[in-house]
Design an enzyme around this catalytic site. Structure first.
Site, PDB file in Angstrom:
ATOM      1  CG  ASP A  11      -1.955  -1.165   1.063  1.00  0.00           C
ATOM      2  OD1 ASP A  11      -2.437  -1.411  -0.063  1.00  0.00           O
ATOM      3  OD2 ASP A  11      -2.269  -1.819   2.069  1.00  0.00           O
ATOM      4  CE  LYS A  33      -3.727  -6.565  -0.335  1.00  0.00           C
ATOM      5  NZ  LYS A  33      -4.383  -5.362  -0.873  1.00  0.00           N
ATOM      6  CG  ASP A  60      -6.669  -6.497  -3.461  1.00  0.00           C
ATOM      7  OD1 ASP A  60      -7.818  -6.849  -3.788  1.00  0.00           O
ATOM      8  OD2 ASP A  60      -6.421  -5.869  -2.413  1.00  0.00           O
ATOM      9  CE  LYS A  62     -10.828  -5.945  -2.008  1.00  0.00           C
ATOM     10  NZ  LYS A  62      -9.494  -5.312  -1.967  1.00  0.00           N
ATOM     11  CG  PHE A  63     -11.487  -7.556 -12.207  1.00  0.00           C
ATOM     12  CD1 PHE A  63     -11.094  -6.232 -12.358  1.00  0.00           C
ATOM     13  CD2 PHE A  63     -10.651  -8.544 -12.690  1.00  0.00           C
ATOM     14  CE1 PHE A  63      -9.879  -5.898 -12.973  1.00  0.00           C
ATOM     15  CE2 PHE A  63      -9.438  -8.235 -13.299  1.00  0.00           C
ATOM     16  CZ  PHE A  63      -9.056  -6.904 -13.440  1.00  0.00           C
ATOM     17  CG  ASP A  65     -18.133  -4.204 -15.274  1.00  0.00           C
ATOM     18  OD1 ASP A  65     -19.230  -4.251 -15.864  1.00  0.00           O
ATOM     19  OD2 ASP A  65     -17.383  -3.214 -15.292  1.00  0.00           O
ATOM     20  CB  THR A  69     -16.867  -6.223 -18.505  1.00  0.00           C
ATOM     21  OG1 THR A  69     -17.776  -5.727 -19.477  1.00  0.00           O
ATOM     22  CG2 THR A  69     -15.847  -5.155 -18.178  1.00  0.00           C
ATOM     23  CB  THR A 119     -14.289  -6.341   6.895  1.00  0.00           C
ATOM     24  OG1 THR A 119     -13.149  -5.748   6.278  1.00  0.00           O
ATOM     25  CG2 THR A 119     -14.177  -7.844   6.803  1.00  0.00           C
ATOM     26  NE  ARG A 178      -1.972  -4.442  12.343  1.00  0.00           N
ATOM     27  CZ  ARG A 178      -2.267  -4.532  11.039  1.00  0.00           C
ATOM     28  NH1 ARG A 178      -2.158  -5.679  10.401  1.00  0.00           N
ATOM     29  NH2 ARG A 178      -2.688  -3.478  10.371  1.00  0.00           N
ATOM     30  N   GLY A 206       0.016  -5.810   5.846  1.00  0.00           N
ATOM     31  CA  GLY A 206       0.605  -4.600   5.288  1.00  0.00           C
ATOM     32  C   GLY A 206       1.525  -3.937   6.285  1.00  0.00           C
ATOM     33  NE  ARG A 207      -2.161  -0.397   8.027  1.00  0.00           N
ATOM     34  CZ  ARG A 207      -3.410  -0.068   8.351  1.00  0.00           C
ATOM     35  NH1 ARG A 207      -3.684   1.166   8.726  1.00  0.00           N
ATOM     36  NH2 ARG A 207      -4.372  -0.967   8.288  1.00  0.00           N
TER      37      ARG A 207
HETATM   38  O1  C5P Z   1      -2.003  -5.175   7.573  1.00  0.00           O
HETATM   39  P1  C5P Z   1      -2.708  -3.966   7.033  1.00  0.00           P
HETATM   40  O2  C5P Z   1      -3.882  -3.582   7.868  1.00  0.00           O
HETATM   41  O3  C5P Z   1      -1.806  -2.803   6.770  1.00  0.00           O
HETATM   42  O4  C5P Z   1      -3.264  -4.453   5.621  1.00  0.00           O
HETATM   43  C1  C5P Z   1      -3.972  -3.587   4.822  1.00  0.00           C
HETATM   44  C2  C5P Z   1      -4.280  -4.334   3.544  1.00  0.00           C
HETATM   45  O5  C5P Z   1      -5.250  -5.345   3.791  1.00  0.00           O
HETATM   46  C3  C5P Z   1      -4.843  -3.430   2.475  1.00  0.00           C
HETATM   47  O6  C5P Z   1      -4.123  -3.675   1.264  1.00  0.00           O
HETATM   48  C4  C5P Z   1      -6.275  -3.847   2.337  1.00  0.00           C
HETATM   49  O7  C5P Z   1      -6.708  -3.786   0.995  1.00  0.00           O
HETATM   50  C5  C5P Z   1      -6.262  -5.287   2.826  1.00  0.00           C
HETATM   51  N1  C5P Z   1      -7.550  -5.636   3.445  1.00  0.00           N
HETATM   52  C6  C5P Z   1      -8.330  -6.548   2.823  1.00  0.00           C
HETATM   53  N2  C5P Z   1      -9.555  -6.874   3.347  1.00  0.00           N
HETATM   54  C7  C5P Z   1      -9.959  -6.313   4.501  1.00  0.00           C
HETATM   55  C8  C5P Z   1      -9.160  -5.393   5.153  1.00  0.00           C
HETATM   56  C9  C5P Z   1      -7.931  -5.059   4.583  1.00  0.00           C
HETATM   57  O8  C5P Z   1      -7.943  -7.099   1.781  1.00  0.00           O
HETATM   58  N3  C5P Z   1     -11.112  -6.683   5.011  1.00  0.00           N
END
Ligand code: C5P
Length: 226
Positions: A11, A33, A60, A62-63, A65, A69, A119, A178, A206-207
């Protein structure tokens, strides 16, 4: 070496950040990702760049449509050699079948998964029928994804037991992981070990990794915790 369960969410807004992170990572211990932000900015070249460094890519986008398409978009996405791609299950069975057809035509080994209910949706945003029955909606969309022959779904580790699919090959790709208690913006978080015990196949993280001083320390910690 076993397939790593870690998928790192890139991200980032800039390619230089991606390169900097990749230089610190072991491509055998994680996949990457690529989401809407960085793909929209750089296009397929960002996929090629990380693939050339040996990383598997989960695209990622998320298509969602009409089936034709999505079929055509999936053909192009799978031609990029991605390891995993996703679509929205709410696009319906015909749309998911079109995505599977595209995958099978281009690369039968690539993974195709579905997002069930985001979510982030809460009851004030969409029909209460959806959100009051969240788990039933998720269950039904997961069952539909399975019967359309997708490889799995994106969901919370907490949802897996309710989905109750006894095919052990069906994949559960779970965000909200986490090592510590900080949850950032997630409603609920799970440790890698708890997520595995609940049935998670892959973690989207991610983070905790991208913002770490030494991402490999975090990755190794996660891998040894499971
Ligand atoms: O670990 P972190 O919270 O930083 O991850 C964020 C990533 O998780 C984002 O790329 C987000 O698109 C993905 N994500 C997801 N589905 C969720 C929540 C977050 O794919 N329900």
């Amino acid at each position: 070496m076993l397939d790593s369960k870690i998928i790192i969410a890139l991200d980032y807004s800039d390619k230089s950040q991606v390169k900097e992170l990749c230089a610190k990572l072991d491509n055998k211990k994680c996949k990457l990702k690529i989401g809407k932000q960085i793909f929209t900015k750089y296009g397929p070249s960002i996929i090629e760049e990380v693939q050339s460094l040996g990383f598997g890519v989960f695209l990622d986008l998320k298509f969602h449509d009409i089936p034709e398409t999505v079929y055509k978009a999936c053909i192009e996405a799978f031609k990029l050699g991605v390891w995993m791609l996703n679509v929205h299950a709410l696009g319906g069975a015909k749309m998911m079948e079109s995505a599977v057809k595209a995958r099978n035509e281009v690369n039968v080994d690539a993974k195709l998964i579905a997002v069930t209910l985001l979510t982030s949706l809460d009851r004030l945003e969409i029909s209460q029928d959806f959100t009051d029955n969240r788990i039933n909606v998720v269950k039904s969309l997961a069952a539909q994804a399975y019967s359309c022959k997708l490889d799995g779904i994106v969901c919370s580790p907490a949802d897996i037991r309710n989905i109750d699919n006894d095919d052990t090959d069906f994949l559960y790709v779970t965000p909200g992981i986490r090592l510590e208690t900080s949850s950032d913006d997630h409603h609920e978080v799970f440790t890698p070990k708890t997520a595995i015990d609940l049935g998670s196949s892959y973690f989207v993280i991610g983070r905790p990794i991208t913002q770490a001083k030494d991402p490999m320390v975090v990755i190794n910690k996660i891998l040894s915790s499971i």
